[in-house]
Write a protein that holds these residues in place. Structure first.
Motif: not given
Length: 301
Positions: A18-24, A27-31, A64-69, A196-205
């Motif tokens: 979901g959007r919430t866990s993706a946002y989290m 933020q962890i990747i950036q930290a 997009r975030w170059n993270v292994k899921i 309007s445009p999506l801030p991240q360029g993609f979304d769950l939809g």
């Protein structure tokens, strides 16, 4: 003040899709400077009944975030899980079906064994396969979900599991309306009809009621009827599972033969087909606590 998203391993980030866990997750990747340490892993547990939009979203976040899921699916046997990917992930409820066949009865709002068996246990087995003895379980509980945060803190105090739940979004005081939705949708109100445009360029939809397993029994009756009306054939798997469990089973009770005690999915579909559609009117618009143990996308955000 230290950054709540700077997680110390070993840790498992539970990504519901979901959007919430993706946002989290972002933020962890950036930290961590854009790259997660080796002892922090990201897992998505697929039941086979997630929406295709959810699967695409999880895949796109990883790319997009170059993270292994790590995509995990429940399997019968000692190992308890199989690691799959976007292309090989089940899309017709296969893990869920296998679990129901093994149990001989259906999960419901009270007995949510689908969550523990299809989500929690595969993630636990995955961590044990890495020889972890104790780890942090990072979950996307926001600051505006106070009762759930308190429940998890109580579970931590009980010390009954191999993990300790960590909730960086709650600690950072990040909320759905103030942080998550603006991050993904910007000025858009409807995630389907963008203005309007999506801030991240993609979304769950997906809209909120569309999250989680497509027709999860924790959704309200009105939401289920709307989804069945909008998606012909979506109820087929749920109807088939109810039909497969009969009172002949020694393990099935009356409640165990339905996902929802008050009605069957077959009856629900019949209501939709025989009653006129009244736009904007639902019998009820209050969903149950559909977080499913905090490992499912109980709501799209």
């Amino acid at each position: 003040m230290s950054n709540p998203y700077l997680i110390q391993g070993p840790a498992l980030i539970s990504f519901s899709g979901g959007r919430t866990s993706a946002y989290m997750l972002y933020q962890i990747i950036q930290a961590h400077g854009g790259i997660l340490p080796d002892d922090i892993v990201v897992c998505f547990a697929n039941t086979g009944k997630e929406r295709e939009e959810t699967l695409r979203f999880v895949h796109e976040c990883g790319i997009r975030w170059n993270v292994k899921i790590h995509w995990l699916e429940y399997r019968i046997g000692e190992v308890g899980f199989e690691e799959v990917g976007f292309n090989s992930a089940s899309r017709n409820g296969e893990p869920f079906t296998a679990l129901i066949d093994k149990k001989g009865y259906l999960p419901n709002a009270v007995t949510r064994f689908c969550t523990s068996e299809l989500k929690v246990r595969p993630m636990k087995k995955f961590c044990l396969s890495m020889n972890w003895t104790h780890w942090k379980n990072v979950i996307g509980l926001r600051y505006d979900e106070g009762h759930r945060v308190l429940k998890q803190l109580a579970n931590n105090d009980a010390r009954k599991e191999r993990w300790t739940s960590v909730m960086p979004m709650a600690k950072a005081k990040h909320t759905k309306r103030g942080h998550v939705l603006p991050y993904w949708l910007g000025k858009n109100v409807d995630p389907i009809n963008l203005t309007s445009p999506l801030p991240q360029g993609f979304d769950l939809g997906l809209r909120d009621l569309e999250g989680n397993c497509d027709l999860c029994m924790l959704k309200s009756r009105g939401s289920l009827k709307r989804l069945i009306r909008d998606n012909p054939g979506m109820a087929d798997w749920w109807k088939d599972r109810e039909a497969s469990i009969t009172m002949k089973s020694t393990r099935a009770t009356a409640a165990g033969c339905r996902f929802v005690t008050e009605y069957s999915y077959s009856a629900l579909e019949k209501e939709v087909s025989t009653q006129p559609f009244m736009p904007g009117l639902l019998e009820d618009d209050e969903d149950f606590d559909a977080e499913c143990g905090l490992h499912c996308a109980g709501e799209a955000a």
